[in-house]
Structure formats: C-alpha cells, structure tokens
Design a protein around this motif. Structure first.
Motif, mmCIF file in Angstrom:
data_model
loop_
_atom_site.group_PDB
_atom_site.id
_atom_site.type_symbol
_atom_site.label_atom_id
_atom_site.label_comp_id
_atom_site.label_asym_id
_atom_site.label_seq_id
_atom_site.Cartn_x
_atom_site.Cartn_y
_atom_site.Cartn_z
ATOM 1 N N ALA A 119 0.838 -1.203 0.000
ATOM 2 C CA ALA A 119 0.000 0.000 0.000
ATOM 3 C C ALA A 119 0.873 1.254 0.000
ATOM 4 C CB ALA A 119 -0.928 -0.007 1.210
ATOM 5 N N LEU A 120 1.942 1.235 0.771
ATOM 6 C CA LEU A 120 2.869 2.366 0.810
ATOM 7 C C LEU A 120 3.498 2.586 -0.561
ATOM 8 C CD1 LEU A 120 4.382 4.507 2.551
ATOM 9 C CD2 LEU A 120 6.148 2.771 2.888
ATOM 10 N N GLU A 121 3.954 1.528 -1.182
ATOM 11 C CA GLU A 121 4.563 1.636 -2.522
ATOM 12 C C GLU A 121 3.565 2.225 -3.524
ATOM 13 O OE1 GLU A 121 5.867 -2.297 -3.552
ATOM 14 O OE2 GLU A 121 7.332 -2.347 -1.931
ATOM 15 N N LEU A 122 2.336 1.742 -3.516
ATOM 16 C CA LEU A 122 1.317 2.241 -4.442
ATOM 17 C C LEU A 122 1.021 3.713 -4.208
ATOM 18 C CD1 LEU A 122 -1.172 -0.752 -4.327
ATOM 19 C CD2 LEU A 122 0.264 -0.089 -6.253
ATOM 20 N N SER A 123 0.956 4.096 -2.964
ATOM 21 C CA SER A 123 0.683 5.482 -2.623
ATOM 22 C C SER A 123 1.761 6.408 -3.188
ATOM 23 C CB SER A 123 0.598 5.633 -1.099
ATOM 24 O OG SER A 123 0.494 6.968 -0.731
ATOM 25 N N TYR B 243 -4.557 9.554 -0.329
ATOM 26 C CA TYR B 243 -5.484 8.656 0.356
ATOM 27 C C TYR B 243 -5.764 7.445 -0.515
ATOM 28 C CZ TYR B 243 -6.208 12.645 3.364
ATOM 29 O OH TYR B 243 -6.010 13.679 4.232
ATOM 30 N N LEU B 244 -5.811 6.277 0.128
ATOM 31 C CA LEU B 244 -6.144 5.034 -0.567
ATOM 32 C C LEU B 244 -7.440 4.495 0.016
ATOM 33 C CD1 LEU B 244 -2.657 3.260 -0.607
ATOM 34 C CD2 LEU B 244 -3.814 4.342 -2.540
ATOM 35 N N PRO B 245 -8.513 4.435 -0.776
ATOM 36 C CA PRO B 245 -9.758 3.843 -0.284
ATOM 37 C C PRO B 245 -9.570 2.344 -0.040
ATOM 38 C CG PRO B 245 -10.138 5.127 -2.288
ATOM 39 C CD PRO B 245 -8.659 4.981 -2.123
ATOM 40 N N VAL B 246 -10.162 1.857 1.036
ATOM 41 C CA VAL B 246 -10.117 0.433 1.354
ATOM 42 C C VAL B 246 -11.515 -0.123 1.101
ATOM 43 C CG1 VAL B 246 -9.673 -1.303 3.135
ATOM 44 C CG2 VAL B 246 -8.343 0.823 3.105
ATOM 45 N N ILE B 247 -11.569 -1.155 0.253
ATOM 46 C CA ILE B 247 -12.851 -1.760 -0.106
ATOM 47 C C ILE B 247 -12.864 -3.230 0.278
ATOM 48 C CG2 ILE B 247 -13.304 -0.143 -2.012
ATOM 49 C CD1 ILE B 247 -12.339 -2.362 -3.941
ATOM 50 N N SER B 248 -14.047 -3.759 0.443
ATOM 51 C CA SER B 248 -14.221 -5.181 0.762
ATOM 52 C C SER B 248 -13.789 -6.017 -0.437
ATOM 53 C CB SER B 248 -15.688 -5.452 1.088
ATOM 54 O OG SER B 248 -15.935 -6.837 1.085
ATOM 55 N N SER B 249 -13.047 -7.076 -0.172
ATOM 56 C CA SER B 249 -12.619 -7.942 -1.272
ATOM 57 C C SER B 249 -13.786 -8.759 -1.827
ATOM 58 C CB SER B 249 -11.483 -8.877 -0.826
ATOM 59 O OG SER B 249 -11.848 -9.550 0.351
ATOM 60 N N ARG B 250 -14.861 -8.927 -1.051
ATOM 61 C CA ARG B 250 -16.024 -9.680 -1.524
ATOM 62 C C ARG B 250 -17.069 -8.785 -2.176
ATOM 63 N NH1 ARG B 250 -17.868 -12.400 3.583
ATOM 64 N NH2 ARG B 250 -16.452 -10.923 4.494
ATOM 65 N N SER B 251 -17.528 -7.769 -1.474
ATOM 66 C CA SER B 251 -18.641 -6.955 -1.981
ATOM 67 C C SER B 251 -18.181 -5.701 -2.718
ATOM 68 C CB SER B 251 -19.549 -6.540 -0.824
ATOM 69 O OG SER B 251 -18.864 -5.643 0.029
ATOM 70 N N ARG B 252 -16.910 -5.355 -2.602
ATOM 71 C CA ARG B 252 -16.338 -4.143 -3.206
ATOM 72 C C ARG B 252 -16.877 -2.874 -2.549
ATOM 73 N NH1 ARG B 252 -12.043 -5.781 -5.270
ATOM 74 N NH2 ARG B 252 -11.845 -4.102 -6.742
ATOM 75 N N SER B 253 -17.563 -3.008 -1.409
ATOM 76 C CA SER B 253 -18.111 -1.838 -0.720
ATOM 77 C C SER B 253 -16.989 -1.094 0.005
ATOM 78 C CB SER B 253 -19.200 -2.247 0.263
ATOM 79 O OG SER B 253 -18.669 -3.107 1.245
ATOM 80 N N LEU C 48 -6.723 4.551 4.023
ATOM 81 C CA LEU C 48 -5.383 4.741 4.576
ATOM 82 C C LEU C 48 -4.878 6.063 4.013
ATOM 83 C CD1 LEU C 48 -3.377 1.401 4.245
ATOM 84 C CD2 LEU C 48 -3.917 2.613 6.333
ATOM 85 N N SER C 49 -4.169 6.832 4.818
ATOM 86 C CA SER C 49 -3.581 8.065 4.301
ATOM 87 C C SER C 49 -2.086 7.847 4.097
ATOM 88 C CB SER C 49 -3.821 9.226 5.256
ATOM 89 O OG SER C 49 -3.052 9.090 6.422
ATOM 90 N N ALA C 50 -1.535 8.514 3.099
ATOM 91 C CA ALA C 50 -0.100 8.416 2.830
ATOM 92 C C ALA C 50 0.688 8.904 4.041
ATOM 93 C CB ALA C 50 0.260 9.223 1.586
#
Length: 164
Positions: free
Chosen positions: A37-41, A48-58, A63-65
């Motif tokens: 996540a740090l590398e992607l940021s 900011y990186l939104p965190v979504i459910s791996s099942r429902s995508r909700s 996470l903030s950089a």
C-alpha cells in the motif's frame, strides 16, 4: 437587475466533480500488505487510498499516505488496532492500520455529477478528502482533496461580471 454572485460560484461557474479531471482511484483491500500500500501510494502520488471489501467491493475505510509514512518511519511501530501483534511491518496488512468509516453514519455521496459548490461545502465541514463514487455507491471512482478545487480555479480563465 441587481444580481449578487459569490466569488466561489463565479469561480466554479456550474462545474461538477467530473470537471476536476481526477485520476482514477486505486482501491486496496484489508488483506493488502501494508508495505505494498505504501509503494502504491508513492508510485501514484496518492494522499489517500480507499479500502474496499474484497467480496462486496463496498467502501470500508481508507489509509492516508501520511499515516503510512509515520508507520514506516516510526522507531517502534504502533500496535495494530485490532489488538493482534504483527510479527513486523513486513507482514502487516491494511486491515490492522486502516481507518474505518463509521457504520452508523454513512459517508456523504459525492459523484461525478456533484456540483463543485457542494464539494467545497463538504471540505468546509472539516473533511480532508472526498471519495467519489458512482450514483449507487458501488464503485470508488476517484478521490478529491481541497487542493483539487484550488487547482481547478487557478486553471480556469477568469471572467468579469460584465462578461456574464
């Protein structure tokens, strides 16, 4: 005719979030390794990186950089929120460090069609960022920060009230 125009409305001139030309959001799941996540940021310069459910995508949280930087630069990493002791940051996941959105207070819906005046009001209430979703809140499309509004106004050609 006496018309009064607020300076902000004049600057936005009926524009919507879509006019900000935001880059597509990159969402992560709670299972994403924290180091990844740090590398992607940093690779994508996302605050900011939104965190979504791996099942429902909700949408679950974010996470903030800045938070990621503090975690990795800390001499003694903080304990994960869920109480489990991770063997080290190399094996830590987003789940342990993400900030969850309150379940009882759903996040405000902001879509590409949302007027910029409404987005500005959202930021004026103390929010540091806005998650842009589709109308049904099923997909995270982008993330906006107050600087996006400032940059939008700067790049717009200025007009005077006489031009209206």
């Amino acid at each position: 005719m006496n018309c009064t125009y607020s300076e902000k409305m004049h600057d936005f001139r009926g524009s919507t979030v879509e006019d900000l030309d935001l880059p597509p959001a990159f969402s992560i799941t709670p299972e994403t390794p924290l180091e990844h996540a740090l590398e992607l940021s940093f690779e994508r310069s996302y605050s900011y990186l939104p965190v979504i459910s791996s099942r429902s995508r909700s949408l679950l949280g974010y996470l903030s950089a800045e938070q990621l930087q503090k975690t990795f630069n800390s001499p003694s990493p903080p304990r994960p929120k869920d109480g489990d002791i991770e063997p080290g940051l190399a094996t830590a996941t987003v789940r342990s460090f993400m900030r969850k959105f309150p379940k009882k207070q759903p996040f405000q819906k902001i879509t590409p069609d949302t007027p910029l005046e409404d987005l500005e009001k959202f930021f004026d209430t103390g929010h540091d960022f806005a998650v842009i979703t589709d109308a049904d809140r099923r997909f995270v499309l982008a993330v906006a920060v107050p600087e996006d509004l400032q940059n939008f106004v700067k790049r717009r050609p200025s007009i005077s009230l006489r031009d209206i």
